[in-house]
Each structure stands twice: as structure tokens, then as C-alpha cells.
Design a protein around this motif. Sequence first.
Motif, PDB file in Angstrom:
ATOM      1  N   GLY A 169      21.592 -44.889   4.052  1.00 47.01           N
ATOM      2  CA  GLY A 169      21.855 -43.446   3.277  1.00 47.01           C
ATOM      3  C   GLY A 169      22.053 -44.159   1.803  1.00 47.01           C
ATOM      4  O   GLY A 169      21.577 -43.581   0.794  1.00 47.01           O
ATOM      5  N   SER A 170      22.753 -45.209   1.597  1.00 49.57           N
ATOM      6  CA  SER A 170      23.372 -45.935   0.204  1.00 49.57           C
ATOM      7  C   SER A 170      21.868 -46.321  -0.390  1.00 49.57           C
ATOM      8  O   SER A 170      21.616 -45.940  -1.657  1.00 49.57           O
ATOM      9  N   SER A 171      20.945 -47.202   0.296  1.00 55.86           N
ATOM     10  CA  SER A 171      19.817 -47.490  -0.559  1.00 55.86           C
ATOM     11  C   SER A 171      18.689 -46.323  -0.945  1.00 55.86           C
ATOM     12  O   SER A 171      18.265 -46.180  -1.915  1.00 55.86           O
ATOM     13  N   TRP A 172      18.752 -45.210   0.045  1.00 58.64           N
ATOM     14  CA  TRP A 172      18.075 -43.959  -0.287  1.00 58.64           C
ATOM     15  C   TRP A 172      18.540 -43.377  -1.530  1.00 58.64           C
ATOM     16  O   TRP A 172      17.788 -42.958  -2.635  1.00 58.64           O
ATOM     17  N   LEU A 173      19.990 -43.387  -1.631  1.00 63.28           N
ATOM     18  CA  LEU A 173      20.489 -42.474  -2.712  1.00 63.28           C
ATOM     19  C   LEU A 173      20.596 -43.247  -3.931  1.00 63.28           C
ATOM     20  O   LEU A 173      20.598 -42.740  -5.205  1.00 63.28           O
ATOM     21  N   ARG A 174      20.558 -44.464  -3.988  1.00 59.94           N
ATOM     22  CA  ARG A 174      20.494 -45.369  -5.085  1.00 59.94           C
ATOM     23  C   ARG A 174      18.885 -45.551  -5.725  1.00 59.94           C
ATOM     24  O   ARG A 174      18.700 -45.724  -6.932  1.00 59.94           O
ATOM     25  N   ASP A 175      18.027 -45.122  -5.106  1.00 59.88           N
ATOM     26  CA  ASP A 175      16.743 -45.236  -5.513  1.00 59.88           C
ATOM     27  C   ASP A 175      16.414 -44.210  -6.626  1.00 59.88           C
ATOM     28  O   ASP A 175      16.850 -42.936  -6.428  1.00 59.88           O
ATOM     29  N   GLN A 176      15.751 -44.555  -7.738  1.00 59.93           N
ATOM     30  CA  GLN A 176      15.747 -43.622  -8.824  1.00 59.93           C
ATOM     31  C   GLN A 176      14.471 -42.584  -8.855  1.00 59.93           C
ATOM     32  O   GLN A 176      14.792 -41.374  -8.926  1.00 59.93           O
ATOM     33  N   THR A 177      13.675 -42.893  -7.978  1.00 61.03           N
ATOM     34  CA  THR A 177      12.649 -41.897  -7.672  1.00 61.03           C
ATOM     35  C   THR A 177      13.305 -40.650  -6.898  1.00 61.03           C
ATOM     36  O   THR A 177      12.855 -39.599  -6.960  1.00 61.03           O
ATOM     37  N   ASN A 178      14.002 -41.330  -5.686  1.00 59.26           N
ATOM     38  CA  ASN A 178      14.642 -40.090  -4.791  1.00 59.26           C
ATOM     39  C   ASN A 178      15.724 -39.264  -5.702  1.00 59.26           C
ATOM     40  O   ASN A 178      15.839 -37.934  -5.208  1.00 59.26           O
ATOM     41  N   LYS A 179      16.438 -39.562  -6.775  1.00 59.00           N
ATOM     42  CA  LYS A 179      17.216 -38.711  -7.323  1.00 59.00           C
ATOM     43  C   LYS A 179      16.429 -37.528  -8.007  1.00 59.00           C
ATOM     44  O   LYS A 179      17.103 -36.550  -8.524  1.00 59.00           O
ATOM     45  N   SER A 180      15.155 -37.374  -8.009  1.00 63.58           N
ATOM     46  CA  SER A 180      14.397 -36.442  -8.452  1.00 63.58           C
ATOM     47  C   SER A 180      14.066 -35.324  -7.687  1.00 63.58           C
ATOM     48  O   SER A 180      13.575 -34.319  -7.737  1.00 63.58           O
ATOM     49  N   HIS A 181      14.297 -35.676  -6.217  1.00 62.40           N
ATOM     50  CA  HIS A 181      14.147 -34.577  -5.132  1.00 62.40           C
ATOM     51  C   HIS A 181      15.192 -33.497  -5.186  1.00 62.40           C
ATOM     52  O   HIS A 181      16.273 -33.684  -5.561  1.00 62.40           O
ATOM     53  N   SER A 182      14.843 -32.263  -5.179  1.00 63.93           N
ATOM     54  CA  SER A 182      15.603 -31.199  -5.069  1.00 63.93           C
ATOM     55  C   SER A 182      16.737 -31.013  -3.994  1.00 63.93           C
ATOM     56  O   SER A 182      17.917 -30.624  -4.468  1.00 63.93           O
ATOM     57  N   GLU A 183      16.584 -31.884  -3.162  1.00 57.74           N
ATOM     58  CA  GLU A 183      17.552 -31.791  -1.926  1.00 57.74           C
ATOM     59  C   GLU A 183      18.520 -33.114  -2.134  1.00 57.74           C
ATOM     60  O   GLU A 183      19.324 -33.350  -1.400  1.00 57.74           O
ATOM     61  N   TYR A 184      18.537 -33.743  -3.164  1.00 54.15           N
ATOM     62  CA  TYR A 184      19.098 -35.037  -3.467  1.00 54.15           C
ATOM     63  C   TYR A 184      20.704 -34.943  -3.412  1.00 54.15           C
ATOM     64  O   TYR A 184      21.489 -35.420  -2.844  1.00 54.15           O
ATOM     65  N   GLY A 185      21.203 -33.793  -3.945  1.00 52.64           N
ATOM     66  CA  GLY A 185      22.600 -33.262  -4.071  1.00 52.64           C
ATOM     67  C   GLY A 185      23.021 -32.962  -2.650  1.00 52.64           C
ATOM     68  O   GLY A 185      24.169 -33.198  -2.364  1.00 52.64           O
ATOM     69  N   SER A 186      22.248 -32.370  -1.858  1.00 49.38           N
ATOM     70  CA  SER A 186      22.599 -31.620  -0.834  1.00 49.38           C
ATOM     71  C   SER A 186      22.665 -33.044   0.292  1.00 49.38           C
ATOM     72  O   SER A 186      23.677 -33.224   0.992  1.00 49.38           O
ATOM     73  N   LEU A 187      21.886 -34.038   0.009  1.00 47.72           N
ATOM     74  CA  LEU A 187      21.799 -35.135   0.911  1.00 47.72           C
ATOM     75  C   LEU A 187      23.073 -36.029   0.649  1.00 47.72           C
ATOM     76  O   LEU A 187      23.598 -36.614   1.405  1.00 47.72           O
ATOM     77  N   MET A 188      23.309 -36.195  -0.800  1.00 48.45           N
ATOM     78  CA  MET A 188      24.579 -36.898  -1.287  1.00 48.45           C
ATOM     79  C   MET A 188      25.763 -36.182  -0.577  1.00 48.45           C
ATOM     80  O   MET A 188      26.663 -37.119  -0.072  1.00 48.45           O
ATOM     81  N   GLU A 189      25.964 -34.982  -0.410  1.00 50.45           N
ATOM     82  CA  GLU A 189      26.961 -34.394   0.146  1.00 50.45           C
ATOM     83  C   GLU A 189      26.884 -34.754   1.652  1.00 50.45           C
ATOM     84  O   GLU A 189      28.210 -35.041   2.163  1.00 50.45           O
ATOM     85  N   LEU A 190      25.878 -34.646   2.312  1.00 51.86           N
ATOM     86  CA  LEU A 190      25.785 -34.908   3.729  1.00 51.86           C
ATOM     87  C   LEU A 190      26.205 -36.219   4.126  1.00 51.86           C
ATOM     88  O   LEU A 190      27.118 -36.468   5.008  1.00 51.86           O
ATOM     89  N   TYR A 191      25.654 -37.316   3.153  1.00 50.98           N
ATOM     90  CA  TYR A 191      26.085 -38.615   3.428  1.00 50.98           C
ATOM     91  C   TYR A 191      27.435 -38.957   3.262  1.00 50.98           C
ATOM     92  O   TYR A 191      28.327 -39.587   3.907  1.00 50.98           O
ATOM     93  N   LEU A 192      28.133 -38.288   2.367  1.00 52.55           N
ATOM     94  CA  LEU A 192      29.431 -38.228   1.898  1.00 52.55           C
ATOM     95  C   LEU A 192      30.547 -37.889   3.028  1.00 52.55           C
ATOM     96  O   LEU A 192      31.298 -38.567   3.405  1.00 52.55           O
ATOM     97  N   LEU A 193      30.016 -36.518   3.722  1.00 53.38           N
ATOM     98  CA  LEU A 193      30.992 -35.911   4.669  1.00 53.38           C
ATOM     99  C   LEU A 193      30.735 -36.542   5.935  1.00 53.38           C
ATOM    100  O   LEU A 193      31.571 -36.545   6.666  1.00 53.38           O
ATOM    101  N   HIS A 194      29.577 -37.046   6.270  1.00 51.37           N
ATOM    102  CA  HIS A 194      29.199 -37.496   7.675  1.00 51.37           C
ATOM    103  C   HIS A 194      29.045 -38.933   7.789  1.00 51.37           C
ATOM    104  O   HIS A 194      29.061 -39.510   8.951  1.00 51.37           O
ATOM    105  N   VAL A 195      29.175 -39.653   6.775  1.00 53.98           N
ATOM    106  CA  VAL A 195      29.226 -41.236   6.855  1.00 53.98           C
ATOM    107  C   VAL A 195      30.281 -41.851   6.226  1.00 53.98           C
ATOM    108  O   VAL A 195      30.962 -42.635   6.871  1.00 53.98           O
ATOM    109  N   LEU A 196      30.288 -41.656   4.746  1.00 51.66           N
ATOM    110  CA  LEU A 196      31.251 -42.468   4.091  1.00 51.66           C
ATOM    111  C   LEU A 196      32.866 -42.238   4.592  1.00 51.66           C
ATOM    112  O   LEU A 196      33.569 -43.192   4.890  1.00 51.66           O
ATOM    113  N   LEU A 197      33.220 -40.784   4.688  1.00 48.02           N
ATOM    114  CA  LEU A 197      34.336 -40.317   4.899  1.00 48.02           C
ATOM    115  C   LEU A 197      34.792 -40.930   6.295  1.00 48.02           C
ATOM    116  O   LEU A 197      35.836 -41.413   6.501  1.00 48.02           O
TER     117      LEU A 197
END
Length: 277
Positions: free
Chosen positions: A107-135
Amino acid sequence: MKGELSAAMMKGEPAAWPPAALLLEEAADLLVLHRDFAAAVRSSAEVKCSLCVVGIQALAEMNRWREVLSWVLQYYQVPEHLPPKVLELCILLYSKVSEPQVMLEVGSSWLRDQTNKSHSEYGSLMELYLLHVLLPLGRFEGAEELVRGCDALDNEQQQTFLRTICERRCQWTQQEEMHSGAEEQQDAAAETVLGALSQKLLTMLTLIRRALRSMSSHFYTLPYKKMLLATFLLYLVVVRLDPASPTSLPFIYKLVQLFRQAWASVFSPMHRPPIQN
């Protein structure tokens, strides 16, 4: 696991399912007709993604979820190339089986990638990664850094996530303190038990030492002739040696000589105790 993953995806999770029924039907037709998954995933990016979604669900339902990530990466090579839908499903799967650490680096590699930041789902995936992995893993500093560096979130969203991180950090700290307190109580109880056992052992050793000292003093007060005779008789009883047998005479003679030598070497004439009859 059967059916649980699909149900989790329909409970208002961040990224929604694609309306890709036609793609799934096309993917199923390719598999049925050609029975070649590798060829089917090469047909188009959409079909490839849909087939991987079906494959992930199939592996999860067969309780083979440990194989999911490695199986998906066979077709996408690196985490940065995973489609948002596939990444979402993998995060939910490994969160469901309480193995969020599997998706930590992915998840960290995917979110750091500059190309992936243009996806419309980026914000929701960041939230998902935050709540279900990092915390769940206690990565609070990484979570704060991720939120502050996410351009897809406005200021209000960032503050909401930062408050969530702060609350989870407090809960984590309280749990750690409770766990540490329980361990300290266990250690104190163990030390108490060991202390009691040590005291009992010391008392036992003291009693044994006193008993040995008493036996030793009593031993030296015994008449030596009687003691030697008792030792010899005990030997005869234990070994069952017949003293009247001619074969026993040389051994008896040697035994008497050994006793005399021991007597002469241990006790000098000045300190030799008197022999009592």
C-alpha cells in the motif's frame, strides 16, 4: 471466509464496485471457452482487472488467502501497477483475516507513486490504507505523514483524520499500559513464588546440614572396633559372602589390611582416639 469479503465491500467501504458486469461475463466466457487464464488476462486491462477480482474472491472462499498477493503480483509485477479495485480488495481481505502487515509495503508503494495520485480513487484508497493497515499496526507517525501529504484531502478532511489518529494513539497507549501493568503483576507474583520456594529450600538445607552435623558427631562417638565390625558384617550380609568358605579368606585378609592402613594414615598416635571395647 466464503461470502464475507463480498459483504465487506458492500458496507459503505471507501471505493465502490465497478459496474462491470459485462466485463465479468466476458472474462468468464474466455475462461470457459479457452481455459487459459494467462491468455484471458492479456485480452484487455479491464478484463484483466475483472479476472483478478474474481480470482481473489475464489482464493478467499477456498481459504487460500495467503496466496492472493503473490498470485496478483504475477500478473502486475510490482505493487505500483495494481488497479485501485484490486488494491482495495487486497487491503480488505488481509484486514479481514487480521494480517494487515501483508499490505504495509504494498500500500505504501502504491500511494507514493506519482502516477497513482491521479486516480479518482486515490483519496478513498488512502483512507482505506490508513484505517485498515496503518492504525491497526500502530504506525501513527506514518499515518500523520500520509494525511498531511495527501493533496486529495481538503483541510477539514485532514483534521478529521488527524483527530482519528490521535484517538487511536490514545487507545493504543492505554492498552500498552494495561498490558505492561499485567506483565508487572505477573512478574511480581512469580518473584513472590520464587522467594517462598527459595526460603523453603534454604530452611530445608539448614535442617539437612544440622542433621548431618549431628550424625557426624554421633559417628565419632561410636567405638571404632564395633563400627568396623558392623561395617564388615554389613558387607557380608549385602554381598552374601560365606566367611567359612576358603575362597573368602584372602579377601578378608586384604580387607583387614586396608582397614589397618586407613587407621594408621588418618589418626596419628597423638590424636588417635582410644578404642573402646
